[in-house]
Design an enzyme around this catalytic site. Structure first.
Site, PDB file in Angstrom:
ATOM      1  N   ARG A 278       5.692   0.878  -5.353  1.00  0.00           N
ATOM      2  CA  ARG A 278       5.476   2.286  -5.045  1.00  0.00           C
ATOM      3  C   ARG A 278       5.925   3.102  -6.252  1.00  0.00           C
ATOM      4  O   ARG A 278       6.923   2.752  -6.900  1.00  0.00           O
ATOM      5  CB  ARG A 278       6.286   2.711  -3.819  1.00  0.00           C
ATOM      6  CG  ARG A 278       5.696   2.243  -2.490  1.00  0.00           C
ATOM      7  CD  ARG A 278       4.429   2.991  -2.118  1.00  0.00           C
ATOM      8  NE  ARG A 278       3.892   2.605  -0.828  1.00  0.00           N
ATOM      9  CZ  ARG A 278       2.976   1.649  -0.626  1.00  0.00           C
ATOM     10  NH1 ARG A 278       2.482   0.973  -1.646  1.00  0.00           N
ATOM     11  NH2 ARG A 278       2.536   1.382   0.584  1.00  0.00           N
ATOM     12  N   GLU A 307       1.605  10.550  -6.540  1.00  0.00           N
ATOM     13  CA  GLU A 307       0.215  10.186  -6.336  1.00  0.00           C
ATOM     14  C   GLU A 307      -0.534  11.259  -5.557  1.00  0.00           C
ATOM     15  O   GLU A 307       0.044  11.782  -4.603  1.00  0.00           O
ATOM     16  CB  GLU A 307       0.166   8.865  -5.555  1.00  0.00           C
ATOM     17  CG  GLU A 307      -0.548   7.775  -6.334  1.00  0.00           C
ATOM     18  CD  GLU A 307      -0.301   6.418  -5.745  1.00  0.00           C
ATOM     19  OE1 GLU A 307      -1.048   6.068  -4.819  1.00  0.00           O
ATOM     20  OE2 GLU A 307       0.623   5.735  -6.209  1.00  0.00           O
ATOM     21  N   HIS A 325      -4.064   2.735  -7.787  1.00  0.00           N
ATOM     22  CA  HIS A 325      -3.559   2.099  -6.552  1.00  0.00           C
ATOM     23  C   HIS A 325      -4.600   1.144  -5.940  1.00  0.00           C
ATOM     24  O   HIS A 325      -5.012   1.328  -4.787  1.00  0.00           O
ATOM     25  CB  HIS A 325      -3.145   3.183  -5.537  1.00  0.00           C
ATOM     26  CG  HIS A 325      -2.106   2.709  -4.555  1.00  0.00           C
ATOM     27  ND1 HIS A 325      -1.141   3.529  -4.040  1.00  0.00           N
ATOM     28  CD2 HIS A 325      -1.885   1.493  -3.988  1.00  0.00           C
ATOM     29  CE1 HIS A 325      -0.374   2.857  -3.193  1.00  0.00           C
ATOM     30  NE2 HIS A 325      -0.810   1.599  -3.144  1.00  0.00           N
TER      31      HIS A 325
HETATM   32  N1  LIG Z   1       0.117  -1.314  -5.046  1.00  0.00           N
HETATM   33  C1  LIG Z   1      -0.344  -1.756  -3.890  1.00  0.00           C
HETATM   34  O1  LIG Z   1      -1.516  -1.598  -3.556  1.00  0.00           O
HETATM   35  C2  LIG Z   1       0.545  -2.513  -2.978  1.00  0.00           C
HETATM   36  C3  LIG Z   1       0.018  -3.530  -2.188  1.00  0.00           C
HETATM   37  C4  LIG Z   1       0.860  -4.200  -1.328  1.00  0.00           C
HETATM   38  C5  LIG Z   1       2.210  -3.863  -1.263  1.00  0.00           C
HETATM   39  N2  LIG Z   1       2.693  -2.873  -2.041  1.00  0.00           N
HETATM   40  C6  LIG Z   1       4.124  -2.540  -2.008  1.00  0.00           C
HETATM   41  O2  LIG Z   1       4.863  -3.740  -2.230  1.00  0.00           O
HETATM   42  C7  LIG Z   1       5.965  -3.759  -1.348  1.00  0.00           C
HETATM   43  C8  LIG Z   1       6.411  -5.184  -1.123  1.00  0.00           C
HETATM   44  O3  LIG Z   1       5.513  -5.885  -0.294  1.00  0.00           O
HETATM   45  P1  LIG Z   1       5.865  -7.362   0.238  1.00  0.00           P
HETATM   46  O4  LIG Z   1       4.810  -7.755   1.189  1.00  0.00           O
HETATM   47  O5  LIG Z   1       6.171  -8.272  -0.902  1.00  0.00           O
HETATM   48  O6  LIG Z   1       7.219  -7.048   1.013  1.00  0.00           O
HETATM   49  P2  LIG Z   1       8.477  -7.973   1.260  1.00  0.00           P
HETATM   50  O7  LIG Z   1       9.265  -7.305   2.315  1.00  0.00           O
HETATM   51  O8  LIG Z   1       8.040  -9.397   1.464  1.00  0.00           O
HETATM   52  O9  LIG Z   1       9.263  -7.920  -0.141  1.00  0.00           O
HETATM   53  C9  LIG Z   1      10.063  -6.854  -0.535  1.00  0.00           C
HETATM   54  C10 LIG Z   1      11.309  -7.426  -1.205  1.00  0.00           C
HETATM   55  O10 LIG Z   1      12.062  -6.365  -1.767  1.00  0.00           O
HETATM   56  C11 LIG Z   1      13.416  -6.709  -1.630  1.00  0.00           C
HETATM   57  N3  LIG Z   1      14.276  -5.543  -1.777  1.00  0.00           N
HETATM   58  C12 LIG Z   1      14.526  -4.567  -0.882  1.00  0.00           C
HETATM   59  N4  LIG Z   1      15.412  -3.688  -1.391  1.00  0.00           N
HETATM   60  C13 LIG Z   1      15.703  -4.123  -2.640  1.00  0.00           C
HETATM   61  C14 LIG Z   1      16.555  -3.640  -3.673  1.00  0.00           C
HETATM   62  N5  LIG Z   1      17.299  -2.532  -3.507  1.00  0.00           N
HETATM   63  N6  LIG Z   1      16.611  -4.328  -4.833  1.00  0.00           N
HETATM   64  C15 LIG Z   1      15.876  -5.469  -4.997  1.00  0.00           C
HETATM   65  N7  LIG Z   1      15.069  -5.974  -4.051  1.00  0.00           N
HETATM   66  C16 LIG Z   1      15.000  -5.302  -2.897  1.00  0.00           C
HETATM   67  C17 LIG Z   1      13.497  -7.331  -0.241  1.00  0.00           C
HETATM   68  O11 LIG Z   1      14.682  -8.091  -0.045  1.00  0.00           O
HETATM   69  C18 LIG Z   1      12.229  -8.165  -0.220  1.00  0.00           C
HETATM   70  O12 LIG Z   1      12.449  -9.497  -0.664  1.00  0.00           O
HETATM   71  C19 LIG Z   1       5.456  -3.031  -0.103  1.00  0.00           C
HETATM   72  O13 LIG Z   1       6.503  -2.492   0.662  1.00  0.00           O
HETATM   73  C20 LIG Z   1       4.560  -1.956  -0.671  1.00  0.00           C
HETATM   74  O14 LIG Z   1       5.273  -0.773  -0.865  1.00  0.00           O
HETATM   75  C21 LIG Z   1       1.880  -2.181  -2.890  1.00  0.00           C
HETATM   76  O1  LIG Z   2       1.407  -1.076   0.915  1.00  0.00           O
HETATM   77  C1  LIG Z   2       0.236  -1.421   0.775  1.00  0.00           C
HETATM   78  O2  LIG Z   2      -0.333  -2.212   1.530  1.00  0.00           O
HETATM   79  C2  LIG Z   2      -0.558  -0.900  -0.395  1.00  0.00           C
HETATM   80  O3  LIG Z   2       0.022   0.070  -1.103  1.00  0.00           O
HETATM   81  C3  LIG Z   2      -2.010  -0.721  -0.168  1.00  0.00           C
HETATM   82  O4  LIG Z   2      -2.530  -1.984  -0.008  1.00  0.00           O
END
Ligand SMILES: NC(=O)c1ccc[n+]([C@@H]2O[C@H](COP(=O)([O-])OP(=O)(O)OC[C@H]3O[C@@H](n4cnc5c(N)ncnc54)[C@H](O)[C@@H]3O)[C@@H](O)[C@H]2O)c1
Ligand SMILES: O=C(O)[C@H](O)CO
Length: 391
Positions: A278, A307, A325
């Site tokens: 994010r 954004e 994004h």
């Molecule tokens: N750009 C995009 O289109 C897109 C797509 C998918 C997900 N995302 C973002 O990616 C994030 C992660 O997704 P995921 O499925 O891997 O989630 P997830 O919950 O599997 O992984 C997140 C990780 O972050 C760690 N974390 C939390 N706080 C932390 C901190 N202070 N320092 C270090 N690590 C910390 C958690 O322990 C966890 O292992 C989502 O929450 C979303 O915001 C963005």
């Molecule tokens: O959190 C998410 O899933 C993304 O930002 C969009 O796929």
């Protein structure tokens, strides 16, 4: 009085009224809802980001559930409107749900769904793409070529970084961070350093563990240098040691501006920073200054602090690659996200239990089988006391 918003209606006589604030990819999600007695209303309004008032108008007087988007501000106002309309379910079509005030949802007894798992590999692949593009200066070189500036091979032309044998740093080694780490370790034989609040045991085992089939063991058996891994005890250790750093934590109070001016200054001068998590995880104003003063430092950004806007000066930096994004934007993933979001809402309306593991959502994605009678992923299941089930 809220202004009416344009909609497309499916199955007008359905018993349950479900609203989707955007058209979503694929048709399976639509079919699943209408086959289960839902009247589906899809907002077709042209503007990209709907206001709270637009969504209140969509919810109307009677609404059983809403499928919404990460661009919407789901807080007190929307959950109280949904609750007044008799609604019990909301699902983001996203895994991240920092746009949702879960306490407000709890207050009104509304289940909040998200879409984990289906986007893990797709998002990691975009992070890997940005890593390669930044390391080998692909966007700059493409612009140069199209501008007709290429007049012959030169020893210094667009020299970038070799990945093999260098160190990849991952901050937030959850689903996506671990998938990215594997791609970079396996694909480019990079060493790994990661920082997370929890140990990424499966990732560690993959790299060097004791099993005969691990990647480290495979490299050793082939006479190659095995890759190494390290779990850092502080984030700064990753920043100081890694050549490429990719950010994959959730966005919350602990990760807001996790990468700031001070931390940028700890990174190597020629490091590469990737963000597919994010925008607010990076202090983008500090990043612009850092890019200006460190031309060999490069970034690949899929997300931005304000954004859809970029902070002033970012667009002018040649050492920044910026994309809008799109990390989860593969056809299979986006259709799967729509399906999971629809099934979260449908499952709650039908009184189904919550699926036991949001990391194992494959049974919901099989187009040739009926999905399990469960909500794939409800983030406030515990707070609402919803039962969970393996079925
Ligand atoms: N750009 C995009 O289109 C897109 C797509 C998918 C997900 N995302 C973002 O990616 C994030 C992660 O997704 P995921 O499925 O891997 O989630 P997830 O919950 O599997 O992984 C997140 C990780 O972050 C760690 N974390 C939390 N706080 C932390 C901190 N202070 N320092 C270090 N690590 C910390 C958690 O322990 C966890 O292992 C989502 O929450 C979303 O915001 C963005
Ligand atoms: O959190 C998410 O899933 C993304 O930002 C969009 O796929």
């Amino acid at each position: 009085m809220a202004k009416p918003v344009s909609i497309e209606v499916w199955n007008p006589n359905g018993k349950y009224r479900v609203v989707s604030t955007k058209p979503m990819p694929g048709t399976r999600w639509i079919n699943l809802l209408i086959q289960n007695d839902c009247r589906l209303e899809i907002c077709t309004e042209k503007k990209t980001i709907l206001s709270i008032q637009d969504i209140i108008a969509l919810i109307g007087d009677k609404c059983d559930g809403v499928i919404g988007q990460l661009t919407e501000d789901w807080g007190e106002e929307l959950f109280s409107a949904l609750s007044r309309a008799g609604g019990k379910a909301f699902s983001n079509m996203a895994v991240g749900y920092n746009n949702v005030d879960v306490d407000a949802a709890n207050k009104y007894g509304v289940a909040v769904g998200n879409t984990p798992g289906v986007l893990t590999e797709t998002t990691a692949e975009l992070a890997a793409s940005l890593s390669l593009a930044a390391a080998r200066r692909i966007v700059e070189a493409d612009e140069f070529m199209r501008a007709g500036l290429y007049d012959g091979w030169l020893p210094h032309l667009f020299v970038g970084n070799l990945l093999k044998g260098q160190t990849v740093g991952v901050i937030g080694a959850g689903r996506i961070g671990s998938a990215y780490a594997r791609m970079m370790v396996e694909g480019f034989k990079m060493n790994l350093i990661y920082y997370d609040l929890y140990q990424a045991t499966r990732l560690e085992k993959f790299v060097t563990g004791m099993l005969p089939l691990t990647y480290g063991a495979f490299l050793k058996a082939s006479g190659e240098t095995p890759v190494t891994w390290k779990r850092a005890s502080t984030m700064d250790e990753v920043l100081q040691e890694a050549d490429i750093i990719s950010l994959h934590p959730i966005l919350d109070k602990t990760t807001y501006h996790l990468v700031n001016k001070e931390r940028l200054s700890k990174m190597k001068k020629e490091a590469i920073l990737i963000n597919c998590s994010r925008g607010p995880v990076i202090d983008e104003t500090a990043l612009v200054e850092h890019l200006k003063h460190n031309p060999m430092f490069r970034v690949g950004l899929d997300v931005f602090e304000d954004e859809p806007f970029m902070k002033p000066g970012l667009a002018e930096q040649k050492n920044a690659i910026v994309v809008p994004h799109i990390a989860s934007a593969s056809k299979w993933t986006r259709e799967g996200m729509a399906t999971l979001a629809a099934l979260n809402v449908l499952g709650k309306i039908k009184g189904y239990p919550v699926w036991f593991d949001g990391n194992r959502v494959e049974p919901f994605l099989n187009e040739n089988a009926r999905p399990p009678a469960a909500c794939p992923s409800i983030v406030n299941a515990k707070a609402l006391g919803l039962p969970s089930s393996k079925l």
